[in-house]
Design a protein around this motif. Structure first.
Motif, PDB file in Angstrom:
ATOM      1  N   UNK A 108      17.865  27.277  64.365  1.00  0.00           N
ATOM      2  CA  UNK A 108      17.174  26.067  64.824  1.00  0.00           C
ATOM      3  C   UNK A 108      17.095  26.040  66.353  1.00  0.00           C
ATOM      4  N   UNK A 109      18.161  26.489  67.010  1.00  0.00           N
ATOM      5  CA  UNK A 109      18.162  26.537  68.473  1.00  0.00           C
ATOM      6  C   UNK A 109      17.095  27.502  68.979  1.00  0.00           C
ATOM      7  N   UNK A 110      17.033  28.697  68.375  1.00  0.00           N
ATOM      8  CA  UNK A 110      16.054  29.682  68.835  1.00  0.00           C
ATOM      9  C   UNK A 110      14.631  29.250  68.497  1.00  0.00           C
ATOM     10  N   UNK A 111      14.451  28.582  67.355  1.00  0.00           N
ATOM     11  CA  UNK A 111      13.114  28.089  67.000  1.00  0.00           C
ATOM     12  C   UNK A 111      12.603  27.102  68.047  1.00  0.00           C
ATOM     13  N   UNK A 378       3.319  26.992  67.451  1.00  0.00           N
ATOM     14  CA  UNK A 378       2.867  27.635  68.680  1.00  0.00           C
ATOM     15  C   UNK A 378       3.190  29.105  68.808  1.00  0.00           C
ATOM     16  N   UNK A 379       3.852  29.696  67.809  1.00  0.00           N
ATOM     17  CA  UNK A 379       4.264  31.100  67.908  1.00  0.00           C
ATOM     18  C   UNK A 379       3.091  32.036  67.634  1.00  0.00           C
ATOM     19  N   UNK A 393       5.641  35.239  71.220  1.00  0.00           N
ATOM     20  CA  UNK A 393       5.400  34.385  72.379  1.00  0.00           C
ATOM     21  C   UNK A 393       4.934  32.998  71.946  1.00  0.00           C
ATOM     22  N   UNK A 394       5.174  32.031  72.827  1.00  0.00           N
ATOM     23  CA  UNK A 394       4.588  30.696  72.721  1.00  0.00           C
ATOM     24  C   UNK A 394       4.352  30.221  74.143  1.00  0.00           C
ATOM     25  N   UNK A 395       3.916  29.002  74.301  1.00  0.00           N
ATOM     26  CA  UNK A 395       3.709  28.466  75.646  1.00  0.00           C
ATOM     27  C   UNK A 395       5.019  28.275  76.395  1.00  0.00           C
ATOM     28  N   UNK A 396       6.160  28.300  75.675  1.00  0.00           N
ATOM     29  CA  UNK A 396       7.447  27.976  76.289  1.00  0.00           C
ATOM     30  C   UNK A 396       8.431  29.136  76.343  1.00  0.00           C
TER      31      UNK A 396
END
Length: 483
Positions: A108-111, A378-379, A393-396
């Motif tokens: 959950x943290x990595x997501x 967003x992935x 990748x995502x925007x964050x």
């Protein structure tokens, strides 16, 4: 904590919570500080709110600034950094003792690294459990990020209820370990000050877990006597931070008239009376208002969340238990949480059986057949210069992940969501992976937070309150509506 911190914090709280204070301080700084009970050099405090250093108050990660020269401002800066960094440190230290649950929490943290900006995601503690002692909240805050309903029930402190509370808390400690359990809380879509015996439950918690729970209230200014009683109880245990959401200037002035600077040193004062939607997370009722009125740019900001729980939610009044984990808010998740089905219980034995069954569902490293998987918000997958890896990748956030196939091919072929069976079939049939390779890749994607497994019964209608069948064939998904 620096010796000057309580009084500096008193000054900072006034700057943000009392709209008249900045002008009073600029006109008559010594008198303004005297009225606050602050005996510090106004010249140094003025540097803290100067245009050059103002970012220190609003951005604890900022690395530059003349504040590093020394004195009160430098002390504040160092301590602000320490407190900001302590969230991640304590989050890592208070991981569940059970390795399988620790792995699920880590997922959950990595997501959320992919789904939320670091300024928000890095401050989420992913606590192990929350226990609601009331149903609803009397505050009715217009900005409530979890859309709390009106107060209409209290888990009274009868002998039977005390046995239930203590027994269930002891069971959660046995599962998560004492260190992780210290991050458990006794509220959610509720307010601690609504419960007349909250202090007694705090003492139970401290006796069983080894420390008092972090406490957040929006009712301190309306119920200062209750706030004083609760703070006095909390102060008898090892120090930790608490929070008062301040609903009006009147509430702020009430609070500082009741408490001196030292009493509020570890209480974050969060002004919530400004109606500027840009200051709110886009979750719950604040998100609803954003959608209705729009921000100054005329559109709703990206989804946010105020949820801090990745674990067990116990509703003692409604007698239900569910699993919860944060996510960006959306039309389908307006409060910014993923939730399992609500499972009912009546007795302590029922509750223990429900918790064990729910946690068993998420302990396994790869979900069972028929379980739903979905790409994290967003992935995207892309090729990497290294042929043995791909980019996620995502925007964050962005990482490189070992993969038997290219990121571009996976981006094209991997469904956005589907059952684990159908996704494995796609990986084998369309991407030419061996079945074991497909399963291994899915596990790596889960561990990296690139995809997530649905919670038990997620998206199903709430179950009816009643005694569950605690046998091995109990269904986790509630019955369908008739017709």
């Amino acid at each position: 904590m620096p010796a000057s911190y309580p009084e500096v914090k008193r000054f900072v709280d006034a700057w943000f919570c009392d709209p008249d204070f900045p002008d009073r301080f600029r006109a008559r700084p010594t008198d303004a500080l005297h009225d606050l009970g602050v005996d510090l050099d106004p010249t140094e405090l003025a540097r803290l709110v100067s245009p050059e250093d103002f970012g220190i108050l609003t951005d604890p990660t900022r690395e530059d600034g003349v504040a590093e020269a020394g004195g009160i401002v430098a002390d504040w800066r160092r301590y602000a950094r320490e407190r900001h960094q302590s969230v991640k440190t304590e989050r890592d230290q208070r991981t569940p003792g059970c390795p399988a649950l620790a792995n699920w929490r880590w997922r959950q943290i990595t997501r959320l690294k992919f789904e939320l900006a670091p300024s928000l995601g890095d401050q989420i503690r992913h606590i192990p459990f929350a226990m609601e002692l009331t149903r609803g909240c009397s505050g009715r805050c217009w900005f409530c990020g979890v859309s709390a309903q009106p107060l209409d029930g209290i888990f009274d402190r009868s002998p039977e209820n005390v046995v239930l509370f203590r027994g269930l808390l002891q069971h959660l400690v046995s599962i998560y370990g004492r260190s992780a359990a210290l991050d458990g809380i006794l509220y959610w879509a509720t307010d601690p000050l609504d419960h007349p015996d909250y202090e007694s439950f705090v003492e139970d918690f401290a006796e069983i877990v080894g420390g008092a729970p972090a406490t957040v209230t929006a009712l301190g200014g309306r119920k200062p006597e209750r706030a004083a009683s609760v703070l006095a109880t909390l102060s008898r245990h090892p120090a930790r931070s608490h929070r008062f959401s301040v609903l009006s200037v009147r509430d702020y002035r009430t609070l500082i008239s009741w408490f001196d600077a030292s009493e509020l040193a570890l209480v974050e004062m969060l002004p919530q009376f400004r109606k500027d939607l840009r200051l709110k997370f886009a979750a719950g009722r604040a998100r609803t208002r954003m959608k209705a009125k729009g921000t100054s740019e005329g559109e709703v900001r990206p989804g946010g969340t105020i949820a801090c729980l990745s674990g067990v939610m116990v509703d003692f009044v409604g007698r239900t238990i569910r699993l919860v984990t944060p996510c960006p808010s959306s039309d389908s998740r307006p409060d910014g949480v993923h939730e399992s089905a609500k499972i009912p219980f009546e007795s302590l034995e029922d509750a223990i059986a429900v918790i064990d069954r729910l946690l068993d569902e998420i302990r396994i490293p790869l979900p069972e057949e028929g379980a739903m998987l979905s790409r994290s918000q967003g992935v995207r997958f892309a090729d990497s210069p290294d042929s043995s890896a791909m980019r996620v990748v995502s925007d964050h956030h962005a990482i490189r992940l070992g993969s038997p196939i290219s990121g571009d091919r996976l981006e094209t072929k991997l469904p956005t969501s589907g059952t684990i069976d159908s996704i494995v079939e796609t990986l084998v049939g369309e991407l030419d992976l061996e079945p074991l390779e497909a399963v291994s890749l899915l596990r790596r994607l889960l561990d990296a937070g690139a995809i997530r497994a649905g919670l038990p019964g997620e998206g199903a209608m709430p179950v009816q309150i009643g005694v569950p069948d605690t046998g091995s064939d109990q269904e986790m998904t509630p019955p369908k509506e008739p017709g």
